[in-house]
Design a protein around this motif. Structure first.
Motif, PDB file in Angstrom:
ATOM      1  N   VAL A 199     -28.229 -39.979  17.738  1.00 39.51           N
ATOM      2  CA  VAL A 199     -29.242 -39.870  18.798  1.00 39.51           C
ATOM      3  C   VAL A 199     -28.782 -38.804  19.775  1.00 39.51           C
ATOM      4  CG1 VAL A 199     -30.484 -41.078  20.622  1.00 39.51           C
ATOM      5  CG2 VAL A 199     -29.837 -42.309  18.535  1.00 39.51           C
ATOM      6  N   GLN A 200     -29.549 -37.719  19.880  1.00 41.39           N
ATOM      7  CA  GLN A 200     -29.195 -36.614  20.755  1.00 41.39           C
ATOM      8  C   GLN A 200     -30.397 -36.197  21.594  1.00 41.39           C
ATOM      9  OE1 GLN A 200     -26.099 -33.774  18.890  1.00 41.39           O
ATOM     10  NE2 GLN A 200     -27.560 -34.115  17.231  1.00 41.39           N
ATOM     11  N   TYR A 201     -30.170 -36.007  22.883  1.00 40.85           N
ATOM     12  CA  TYR A 201     -31.229 -35.572  23.806  1.00 40.85           C
ATOM     13  C   TYR A 201     -32.478 -36.446  23.641  1.00 40.85           C
ATOM     14  CZ  TYR A 201     -28.335 -31.432  24.458  1.00 40.85           C
ATOM     15  OH  TYR A 201     -27.288 -30.577  24.748  1.00 40.85           O
ATOM     16  N   ALA A 202     -32.288 -37.728  23.864  1.00 40.80           N
ATOM     17  CA  ALA A 202     -33.385 -38.688  23.705  1.00 40.80           C
ATOM     18  C   ALA A 202     -33.493 -39.573  24.926  1.00 40.80           C
ATOM     19  CB  ALA A 202     -33.176 -39.535  22.456  1.00 40.80           C
ATOM     20  N   ILE A 203     -34.711 -40.078  25.165  1.00 44.88           N
ATOM     21  CA  ILE A 203     -34.970 -41.096  26.178  1.00 44.88           C
ATOM     22  C   ILE A 203     -35.660 -42.254  25.470  1.00 44.88           C
ATOM     23  CG2 ILE A 203     -36.149 -41.675  28.329  1.00 44.88           C
ATOM     24  CD1 ILE A 203     -36.216 -38.674  28.973  1.00 44.88           C
ATOM     25  N   THR A 204     -35.055 -43.424  25.492  1.00 45.16           N
ATOM     26  CA  THR A 204     -35.711 -44.606  24.933  1.00 45.16           C
ATOM     27  C   THR A 204     -36.093 -45.534  26.067  1.00 45.16           C
ATOM     28  OG1 THR A 204     -33.671 -45.901  24.645  1.00 45.16           O
ATOM     29  CG2 THR A 204     -34.313 -44.423  22.840  1.00 45.16           C
ATOM     30  N   ASP A 205     -37.330 -46.011  26.051  1.00 45.91           N
ATOM     31  CA  ASP A 205     -37.772 -46.993  27.032  1.00 45.91           C
ATOM     32  C   ASP A 205     -37.173 -48.354  26.672  1.00 45.91           C
ATOM     33  OD1 ASP A 205     -39.156 -48.264  29.105  1.00 45.91           O
ATOM     34  OD2 ASP A 205     -40.949 -47.041  28.790  1.00 45.91           O
ATOM     35  N   LYS A 206     -37.535 -49.384  27.405  1.00 46.42           N
ATOM     36  CA  LYS A 206     -36.941 -50.713  27.214  1.00 46.42           C
ATOM     37  C   LYS A 206     -37.236 -51.281  25.826  1.00 46.42           C
ATOM     38  CE  LYS A 206     -37.159 -53.682  30.540  1.00 46.42           C
ATOM     39  NZ  LYS A 206     -37.667 -54.568  31.625  1.00 46.42           N
ATOM     40  N   ASP A 207     -36.265 -52.022  25.301  1.00 45.01           N
ATOM     41  CA  ASP A 207     -36.416 -52.823  24.076  1.00 45.01           C
ATOM     42  C   ASP A 207     -36.799 -51.989  22.862  1.00 45.01           C
ATOM     43  OD1 ASP A 207     -35.861 -55.164  25.555  1.00 45.01           O
ATOM     44  OD2 ASP A 207     -37.942 -55.310  26.186  1.00 45.01           O
ATOM     45  N   VAL A 208     -36.284 -50.777  22.777  1.00 39.20           N
ATOM     46  CA  VAL A 208     -36.493 -49.929  21.600  1.00 39.20           C
ATOM     47  C   VAL A 208     -35.467 -50.285  20.527  1.00 39.20           C
ATOM     48  CG1 VAL A 208     -36.217 -47.554  20.745  1.00 39.20           C
ATOM     49  CG2 VAL A 208     -37.599 -48.012  22.779  1.00 39.20           C
ATOM     50  N   THR A 209     -35.889 -50.249  19.273  1.00 35.74           N
ATOM     51  CA  THR A 209     -34.997 -50.491  18.141  1.00 35.74           C
ATOM     52  C   THR A 209     -34.934 -49.240  17.272  1.00 35.74           C
ATOM     53  OG1 THR A 209     -35.498 -52.858  18.097  1.00 35.74           O
ATOM     54  CG2 THR A 209     -34.547 -51.888  16.099  1.00 35.74           C
ATOM     55  N   ILE A 210     -33.727 -48.723  17.072  1.00 35.85           N
ATOM     56  CA  ILE A 210     -33.508 -47.606  16.158  1.00 35.85           C
ATOM     57  C   ILE A 210     -32.740 -48.153  14.966  1.00 35.85           C
ATOM     58  CG2 ILE A 210     -32.524 -45.298  15.891  1.00 35.85           C
ATOM     59  CD1 ILE A 210     -32.705 -44.997  18.933  1.00 35.85           C
ATOM     60  N   LYS A 211     -33.384 -48.183  13.819  1.00 35.70           N
ATOM     61  CA  LYS A 211     -32.789 -48.819  12.644  1.00 35.70           C
ATOM     62  C   LYS A 211     -31.635 -47.985  12.087  1.00 35.70           C
ATOM     63  CE  LYS A 211     -36.947 -51.350  11.292  1.00 35.70           C
ATOM     64  NZ  LYS A 211     -37.917 -51.644  10.203  1.00 35.70           N
ATOM     65  N   ASP A 212     -30.884 -48.608  11.167  1.00 36.11           N
ATOM     66  CA  ASP A 212     -29.701 -47.966  10.595  1.00 36.11           C
ATOM     67  C   ASP A 212     -30.021 -46.599   9.993  1.00 36.11           C
ATOM     68  OD1 ASP A 212     -28.529 -50.322  11.274  1.00 36.11           O
ATOM     69  OD2 ASP A 212     -28.346 -51.101   9.233  1.00 36.11           O
ATOM     70  N   TYR A 213     -29.094 -45.676  10.157  1.00 36.56           N
ATOM     71  CA  TYR A 213     -29.126 -44.350   9.513  1.00 36.56           C
ATOM     72  C   TYR A 213     -30.284 -43.465   9.994  1.00 36.56           C
ATOM     73  CZ  TYR A 213     -25.978 -46.892   6.432  1.00 36.56           C
ATOM     74  OH  TYR A 213     -24.949 -47.662   5.951  1.00 36.56           O
TER      75      TYR A 213
END
Length: 374
Positions: free
Chosen positions: A341-355
Motif C-alpha cells: 500500500v503506497q500513497y493511499a488514504i483508506t476511510d474507516k473499516d476498509v479491508t484490503i485482502k491478502d496479496y
C-alpha cells in the motif's frame, strides 16, 4: 474573562464539505478524522476553549450523527456546563428556515440562541483549517480598531485548485479591507481569509436580520464583498502555522506534515493542548518481525508488517509481510498478508485482502471509501 470581553463562539461544521466530498459524503467537515486520533473540529473547539470561550454554538447541516457521537456533552473540551457550554444547533432551528444555503441563513436559524447569549462579542469559525491559535489578540484588535467586522487572514501562496475554495482580502496600510475576492481561481501570493470572523453580538444580529429581509444568504459575497465600503472591516494577520484543507491533496499533505517534528511542536504545544474524545484502547502491539519508521501509530493498532512514513488511526491491523508506505489508514482498516500500500488514504473499516496492491502518488493518492473491500 470580564463581562465586557465575554465571547460567544459559533462553529460551522458543514462549511466547505464540497472541498473533500470523498470524506464528507458520510460525515460533516468537522468530523473528518485527522492525524491518527483527532477530528478537524477538535482544533477549532480547542482554540476557542484555550482562548477563554466557554459558550459555543455548533451549527450543523447534514450527516452530523458522527459529529454528535464524537462531541457528546462536550466534556473533553470542558464545555459540559449548566451555563454556557456546547450547544449543537441542527438545521430547521426555526420554523421559517430549512436547509441553509449560506452562512447568513445558517445564522438566521440560530438567531434565538445567539440572542439569548450574555456575551458581547462573537467569534465565528469553520473547520477547514488546522492551527493552534490564540483568538484573544484578534478580539483585542477588533476592539482597538472599533471595527464592525474583523477577519483573520494569513499570507500564503495558492494554486488555482485551492483558491477556488478560498476568500481573499486586500487592505489599506491601516489594515482596513478595501476589496474581497470570493473563490476567484487564481494563483500566487494572497491574503487568504482563515474563515475566522469577530463581531459584536448585537451588530451581528442586526446584520443577519437585515440581510435576510433582503434575500441575502452568502456572508462573503453579500456582506464582505458588496459592503466593504459601508462597514468598517479590518484584517488581522495571523503569522503562526496554519494549514487549510481545500482538496483531497491538501488533506493528504496536511496529515503527512505531522511526520515533521517541527510541525507537531507548533500544533501541539504543551501549554495549549488539542482536546479530543477519550477512547480507552490498549497500546499498539508490534509483532516480532514488525518494523515502523517515521510514522504515527495510534493506540489499538496491531503491526505485524512494515510501516514507513505513514499515519495509522486506532485499531488498524497490518498483517505479516504487508508493506505500508506514505499512506493514511483510518480507524479499523485491515491490511492482509503481503499487501503493498503506497500513497493511499483508506476511510474507516476498509479491508484490503491478502496479496493486494494499492499504488497512488503524492499528487494523486488512492482513496478507498468507508467500509470498502479491495
Amino acid at each position: 474573562m470580564t463581562s465586557e470581553k465575554k465571547i460567544l463562539g459559533i462553529v460551522f461544521a458543514n462549511m466547505h464539505d464540497t472541498a473533500i466530498k470523498e470524506l464528507t459524503d458520510v460525515r460533516t467537515m468537522g468530523s473528518v478524522p485527522f492525524g491518527g486520533r483527532y477530528r478537524l473540529i477538535d482544533f477549532t473547539l480547542s482554540n476557542m476553549v484555550n482562548s477563554g470561550i466557554d459558550e459555543v454554538g455548533l451549527i450543523t447541516k447534514a450527516n452530523y450523527q458522527s459529529l454528535m457521537d464524537h462531541l457528546g456533552s462536550g466534556r473533553e473540551w470542558d464545555l459540559a456546563r449548566k451555563r454556557g457550554g456546547l450547544h449543537i444547533l441542527p438545521p430547521f432551528g426555526h420554523a421559517t428556515f430549512g436547509i441553509y444555503r449560506g452562512r447568513l441563513e445558517a445564522l438566521g436559524s440560530a438567531l434565538s440562541f445567539i440572542h439569548g447569549s450574555k456575551s458581547r462579542y462573537v467569534v465565528m469559525a469553520d473547520c477547514d483549517t488546522i492551527s493552534n491559535m490564540d483568538l484573544r489578540p484578534i478580539v483585542d484588535a477588533h476592539i482597538e480598531k472599533e471595527a464592525d467586522i474583523t477577519i483573520a487572514y494569513n499570507k500564503t501562496k495558492v494554486n488555482v485548485q485551492s483558491s477556488a475554495q478560498s476568500t481573499f482580502i486586500s487592505m489599506k496600510d491601516d489594515g482596513r479591507v478595501m476589496d474581497v475576492l470570493v473563490n476567484p481561481m487564481v494563483s500566487g501570493e494572497f491574503n487568504r481569509s482563515l474563515n475566522i470572523v469577530v463581531m459584536e453580538k448585537n451588530a451581528l444580529e442586526n446584520m443577519v436580520v437585515e440581510a435576510l429581509s433582503r434575500g441575502f444568504y452568502d456572508f462573503e459575497r453579500d456582506i464582505l464583498q458588496k459592503k466593504a465600503g459601508q462597514y468598517r472591516i479590518y484584517g488581522y494577520e495571523y503569522t503562526g502555522l496554519v494549514q487549510s484543507i481545500n482538496s483531497m491533496k491538501d488533506y493528504y499533505d496536511v496529515n503527512m506534515a505531522l511526520l515533521d517534528s517541527d510541525v507537531r511542536a507548533q500544533l501541539f504545544p504543551e501549554k495549549r493542548p488539542v482536546y479530543t474524545k477519550i477512547r480507552d484502547e490498549v497500546p499498539a502491539k508490534y509483532g516480532l518481525d514488525a518494523t515502523a519508521r517515521n510514522s504515527l501509530v495510534a493506540d489499538g493498532c496491531i503491526i505485524e508488517g512494515d510501516v514507513e512514513n505513514s499515519i495509522l488511526f486506532r485499531g488498524v491491523h497490518v498483517q505479516k509481510g504487508a508493506k505500508i508506505r506514505n499512506s493514511i489508514l483510518m480507524q479499523g482498516t485491515k491490511v492482509g498478508c503481503k499487501c503493498i500500500v503506497q500513497y493511499a488514504i483508506t476511510d474507516k473499516d476498509v479491508t484490503i485482502k491478502d496479496y493486494r496492491m494499492l499504488n497512488g502518488s503524492a499528487d494523486y493518492p488512492v482513496f478507498v471509501a468507508k467500509g470498502g473491500v479491495v
